[in-house]
Design a protein around this motif. Structure first.
Motif, PDB file in Angstrom:
ATOM      1  N   PRO A 167       0.819  -1.226   0.000  1.00 45.35           N
ATOM      2  CA  PRO A 167       0.000   0.000   0.000  1.00 45.35           C
ATOM      3  C   PRO A 167       0.849   1.270   0.000  1.00 45.35           C
ATOM      4  O   PRO A 167       0.513   2.253  -0.685  1.00 45.35           O
ATOM      5  N   SER A 168       1.959   1.273   0.725  1.00 45.71           N
ATOM      6  CA  SER A 168       2.849   2.443   0.741  1.00 45.71           C
ATOM      7  C   SER A 168       3.510   2.634  -0.619  1.00 45.71           C
ATOM      8  O   SER A 168       3.676   3.773  -1.087  1.00 45.71           O
ATOM      9  N   PHE A 169       3.876   1.555  -1.252  1.00 44.87           N
ATOM     10  CA  PHE A 169       4.493   1.631  -2.578  1.00 44.87           C
ATOM     11  C   PHE A 169       3.520   2.253  -3.578  1.00 44.87           C
ATOM     12  O   PHE A 169       3.890   3.125  -4.374  1.00 44.87           O
ATOM     13  N   LYS A 170       2.268   1.788  -3.561  1.00 44.35           N
ATOM     14  CA  LYS A 170       1.278   2.337  -4.497  1.00 44.35           C
ATOM     15  C   LYS A 170       1.035   3.823  -4.227  1.00 44.35           C
ATOM     16  O   LYS A 170       0.915   4.622  -5.170  1.00 44.35           O
ATOM     17  N   GLN A 171       0.962   4.173  -2.955  1.00 50.22           N
ATOM     18  CA  GLN A 171       0.740   5.587  -2.617  1.00 50.22           C
ATOM     19  C   GLN A 171       1.907   6.444  -3.078  1.00 50.22           C
ATOM     20  O   GLN A 171       1.723   7.571  -3.584  1.00 50.22           O
ATOM     21  N   GLU A 172       3.110   5.949  -2.940  1.00 50.81           N
ATOM     22  CA  GLU A 172       4.308   6.719  -3.251  1.00 50.81           C
ATOM     23  C   GLU A 172       4.566   6.824  -4.749  1.00 50.81           C
ATOM     24  O   GLU A 172       4.920   7.891  -5.257  1.00 50.81           O
ATOM     25  N   TYR A 173       4.385   5.687  -5.483  1.00 49.27           N
ATOM     26  CA  TYR A 173       4.854   5.669  -6.865  1.00 49.27           C
ATOM     27  C   TYR A 173       3.759   5.438  -7.919  1.00 49.27           C
ATOM     28  O   TYR A 173       3.969   5.735  -9.091  1.00 49.27           O
ATOM     29  N   CYS A 174       2.634   4.884  -7.511  1.00 46.09           N
ATOM     30  CA  CYS A 174       1.642   4.499  -8.516  1.00 46.09           C
ATOM     31  C   CYS A 174       0.492   5.506  -8.637  1.00 46.09           C
ATOM     32  O   CYS A 174      -0.145   5.602  -9.693  1.00 46.09           O
ATOM     33  N   LYS A 175       0.214   6.222  -7.574  1.00 45.19           N
ATOM     34  CA  LYS A 175      -0.912   7.149  -7.592  1.00 45.19           C
ATOM     35  C   LYS A 175      -0.668   8.238  -8.628  1.00 45.19           C
ATOM     36  O   LYS A 175       0.294   9.010  -8.547  1.00 45.19           O
ATOM     37  N   GLY A 176      -1.544   8.302  -9.642  1.00 44.27           N
ATOM     38  CA  GLY A 176      -1.431   9.310 -10.688  1.00 44.27           C
ATOM     39  C   GLY A 176      -0.363   9.035 -11.721  1.00 44.27           C
ATOM     40  O   GLY A 176      -0.083   9.897 -12.569  1.00 44.27           O
ATOM     41  N   CYS A 177       0.266   7.838 -11.698  1.00 43.56           N
ATOM     42  CA  CYS A 177       1.349   7.526 -12.648  1.00 43.56           C
ATOM     43  C   CYS A 177       0.767   7.288 -14.036  1.00 43.56           C
ATOM     44  O   CYS A 177      -0.127   6.455 -14.217  1.00 43.56           O
ATOM     45  N   GLU A 178       1.301   8.006 -15.017  1.00 43.69           N
ATOM     46  CA  GLU A 178       0.799   7.882 -16.393  1.00 43.69           C
ATOM     47  C   GLU A 178       1.239   6.577 -17.054  1.00 43.69           C
ATOM     48  O   GLU A 178       0.709   6.193 -18.105  1.00 43.69           O
ATOM     49  N   HIS A 179       2.210   5.877 -16.425  1.00 50.60           N
ATOM     50  CA  HIS A 179       2.704   4.625 -17.022  1.00 50.60           C
ATOM     51  C   HIS A 179       2.011   3.386 -16.438  1.00 50.60           C
ATOM     52  O   HIS A 179       2.315   2.264 -16.859  1.00 50.60           O
ATOM     53  N   HIS A 180       1.121   3.607 -15.478  1.00 52.30           N
ATOM     54  CA  HIS A 180       0.474   2.467 -14.835  1.00 52.30           C
ATOM     55  C   HIS A 180      -0.280   1.633 -15.867  1.00 52.30           C
ATOM     56  O   HIS A 180      -1.098   2.141 -16.639  1.00 52.30           O
ATOM     57  N   CYS A 181       0.005   0.305 -15.882  1.00 54.93           N
ATOM     58  CA  CYS A 181      -0.582  -0.571 -16.904  1.00 54.93           C
ATOM     59  C   CYS A 181      -0.825  -1.953 -16.300  1.00 54.93           C
ATOM     60  O   CYS A 181       0.078  -2.804 -16.281  1.00 54.93           O
ATOM     61  N   PRO A 182      -2.030  -2.191 -15.774  1.00 55.73           N
ATOM     62  CA  PRO A 182      -2.344  -3.502 -15.196  1.00 55.73           C
ATOM     63  C   PRO A 182      -2.238  -4.610 -16.245  1.00 55.73           C
ATOM     64  O   PRO A 182      -2.485  -4.377 -17.439  1.00 55.73           O
ATOM     65  N   ARG A 183      -1.899  -5.790 -15.810  1.00 51.81           N
ATOM     66  CA  ARG A 183      -1.789  -6.920 -16.741  1.00 51.81           C
ATOM     67  C   ARG A 183      -3.184  -7.426 -17.099  1.00 51.81           C
ATOM     68  O   ARG A 183      -4.117  -7.311 -16.292  1.00 51.81           O
TER      69      ARG A 183
END
Length: 624
Positions: free
Chosen positions: A569-585
């Protein structure tokens, strides 16, 4: 000021010479037993990166050191040992060396006490055990500095001790029984209907036959937990023992506890036979506990042979544990042997027969563990033990169906584990018929299940039909939990809050199981990388998810923690929130071990891991 006597100074010099002459070994003072001064671990030379080092081998022996200012003979030295000490040495599971220091010539001479008694004393002086002391002479040619000769004698004596102890479990070999030996059994059985089991215990037995276990437990407990100490209470404790399966360590411990209580009460009531039977059951239960430890060790051996999971000091740790288990086994075998010998000496053949079944069950389990273990030398363990033939022979004469059933069933299981399925089926068929004769539905079902297993799998060690290995490990959390359980770590056995104690090993294991399945994290984003860095415990047990876990994305950054579940959860909050490169499999994507290896070996990820390992101290386990 305390003045030291001349004898004390000689003793001190003797100890100094002994430590100097045995400096290649590990020598420790031994203060927990009378008549023994030192415990010595043998070592062997090993080459590590060009350096010759001494590696502890796991072979041990004891030393009793005697010191003297001199002797009047040029040919030999001597020491007077108490007979009680010699008898104690004969009961030891390790060789005992008598070392005599001659201060006049500053030399130490030695012999192995067990070999001296076996090969010389018992032949030359048959009545030595009736003496208070025995004088033992050692030729001056046998100097302690001749380490090769010493090691040869130690190993030779250890092998003889093992053979003697193995024969101890075959006591009675060569005895022949006939119906005349059992003429009193039927009378005894009828007379004991009230006194031997008691009416309540007879009722409990009938309940067990029907499978009414709760009602049976209530009936048995009524007697075993009563305040009235009599023979019926001893018998109730026997029933408590016999209802449990010693192949499960927790139940084996319960058996040992009941047997200890039964042994003490029988001694108090002067019930010699009951005391002997309780002694056998207590020590057989102890052997089963040791056997489970050996099984756990066998699994860890397999883990340590895998790339990436070995720990440098495993062999030393294993040798130490193996030595302790061996000593425990030998002492238990000795106690069992003495109890069986007493039963035979007094013609208690029926009671002897009652004791055979649990012993044979243990021997069968030991055969299986030794067969599966690549590091244990089973020696003659897989040869037919004479006790099994005895059990089959006695079964022909026992007039009580339940005891006959136990003998035939135990012998059948033993034959199965020694790859004799036809003999096993024959014995188990006879056992099933006996169970039907006494109308015991539970025993009938259990025996028929054994027969089905042998029919489907004649070779108990054949793993070809055990299912697809890939399917068996799909649930990674359950697989990790099973691996830990096989090595004696139960992550479900009570929580810290239940006991009030914090167990770091258990907590680390729980985090490892919790983080064992990485699939959900990989599904989160195709740019996410994950690496496990097993701790010492992780490498020891083969559960790679015990230790530090690192998440990384080249578009964001990385984090490391002992708990992947709590870090995510901390990782997602720090690096994934609002990331334009986020791409779920995609939903149809499948995780494989090959995929995990590929992404861990990604050059950019490896560069990040190397840099992080250099800059950060190893993460500690955290349960917050």
């Amino acid at each position: 000021m305390t003045n030291r006597s001349g004898n004390q100074r000689v003793d001190t010099r003797g100890e100094a010479h002994l430590n100097l002459q045995l400096e290649r070994y590990v020598v420790n003072a031994y203060e927990n037993d009378f008549g023994i001064d030192f415990e010595v671990n043998l070592t062997a030379e090993t080459d590590v990166e060009g350096d010759n080092l001494q590696k502890v081998t796991g072979e041990h022996f004891f030393i009793q050191l005697k010191s003297s200012t001199g002797f009047d003979s040029d040919d030999s030295v001597y020491a007077d040992l108490q007979t009680t000490h010699i008898e104690q040495y004969l009961g030891q599971p390790l060789p005992v060396v008598l070392a005599v220091y001659d201060d006049e010539c500053e030399e130490i001479y030695w012999l192995v006490v067990q070999e001296f008694v076996w090969d010389e004393l018992s032949h030359e002086n048959e009545g030595w055990s009736e003496q208070t002391t025995v004088r033992i002479r050692i030729p001056r040619s046998q100097k302690l500095t001749d380490l090769n000769r010493l090691e040869t004698a130690i190993k030779r004596t250890q092998n003889r001790i093992i053979r003697n102890q193995s024969r101890d479990l075959s006591i009675g070999e060569g005895l022949s029984f006939s119906p005349d030996d059992f003429t009193e059994i039927e009378r005894q059985r009828e007379n004991d209907r009230l006194s031997y089991r008691g009416l309540t215990l007879i009722k409990a037995r009938q309940q067990l036959k029907r499978g009414d276990f709760d009602e049976a437990e209530e009936s048995i407990s009524e007697i075993s937990e009563s305040d009235h100490d009599d023979q019926a209470k001893v018998k109730a404790m026997f029933m408590e023992m016999m209802r449990r399966n010693p192949a499960h360590a927790d139940q084996a411990l319960e058996i040992a506890e009941y047997a200890q209580k039964a042994e003490e009460l029988a001694q108090e009531l002067d019930l010699e036979v009951d005391e002997l039977i309780a002694t056998v059951y207590k020590h057989v239960a102890g052997l089963f506990v040791i056997l489970e430890k050996r099984e756990e060790m066998t699994f860890t051996d397999a883990v340590q042979s895998l790339d990436g999971f070995g720990v440098s000091d495993y062999d030393l740790l294993r040798d130490m544990e193996s030595r302790d288990l061996f000593i425990g086994e030998m002492r238990a075998v000795g106690a069992i042997n003495r109890a069986l010998a007493t039963l035979l000496d007094n013609d208690y053949f029926y009671e002897y027969s009652v004791c055979l079944s649990p012993i044979i069950d243990y021997l069968a389990s030991r055969v299986m563990i030794n067969t599966l273990s690549p590091k244990e030398e089973s020696g003659s363990d897989n040869e037919l033990n004479p006790l099994v033939d005895q059990a089959v022979q006695l079964a022909d004469y026992i007039p009580e169906p339940e005891t006959e059933f136990n003998l035939r069933k135990s012998a059948g299981i033993y034959y199965y584990h020694t790859n004799s399925p036809d003999t096993a089926k024959e014995l188990l068929d006879e056992a099933r018929d006996l169970a039907e004769e006494i109308d015991d539905h539970v025993l009938v079902e259990d025996t028929e299940e054994l027969l089905r297993r042998i029919e489907e799998k004649p070779d108990p060690y054949d793993q070809s039909n055990d299912g697809d290995d890939n399917n068996s490990v799909r649930d990674r959390e359950e697989a990790a939990k099973k691996i830990l359980e096989l090595q004696g770590i139960d992550v479900d056995a009570g929580s810290d809050s239940d006991t009030g104690d914090y167990d770091p090993t258990k907590r680390a294991a729980q985090l490892g199981v919790e983080d064992a399945d990485p699939e959900e994290y990989y599904r989160h984003c195709e740019h996410l990388h994950l690496a496990y860095n097993p701790s010492y415990l992780g490498r020891m047990t083969g559960v790679g998810s015990i230790g530090t876990k690192t998440l990384w994305c080249k578009h964001g950054g990385g984090m490391s923690s002992a708990s992947l579940t709590r870090m995510f959860p901390s990782f997602k909050q720090e690096y994934c929130k609002g990331c334009e490169h986020h791409c779920p499999r995609p939903d149809d994507w499948e995780f494989t071990d090959e995929f995990a290896d590929e992404q861990v070996n990604d050059p950019e990820f490896k560069e990040f891991l190397d840099a992080r390992n250099e800059s950060l101290a190893p993460a500690e386990y955290d349960d917050t």
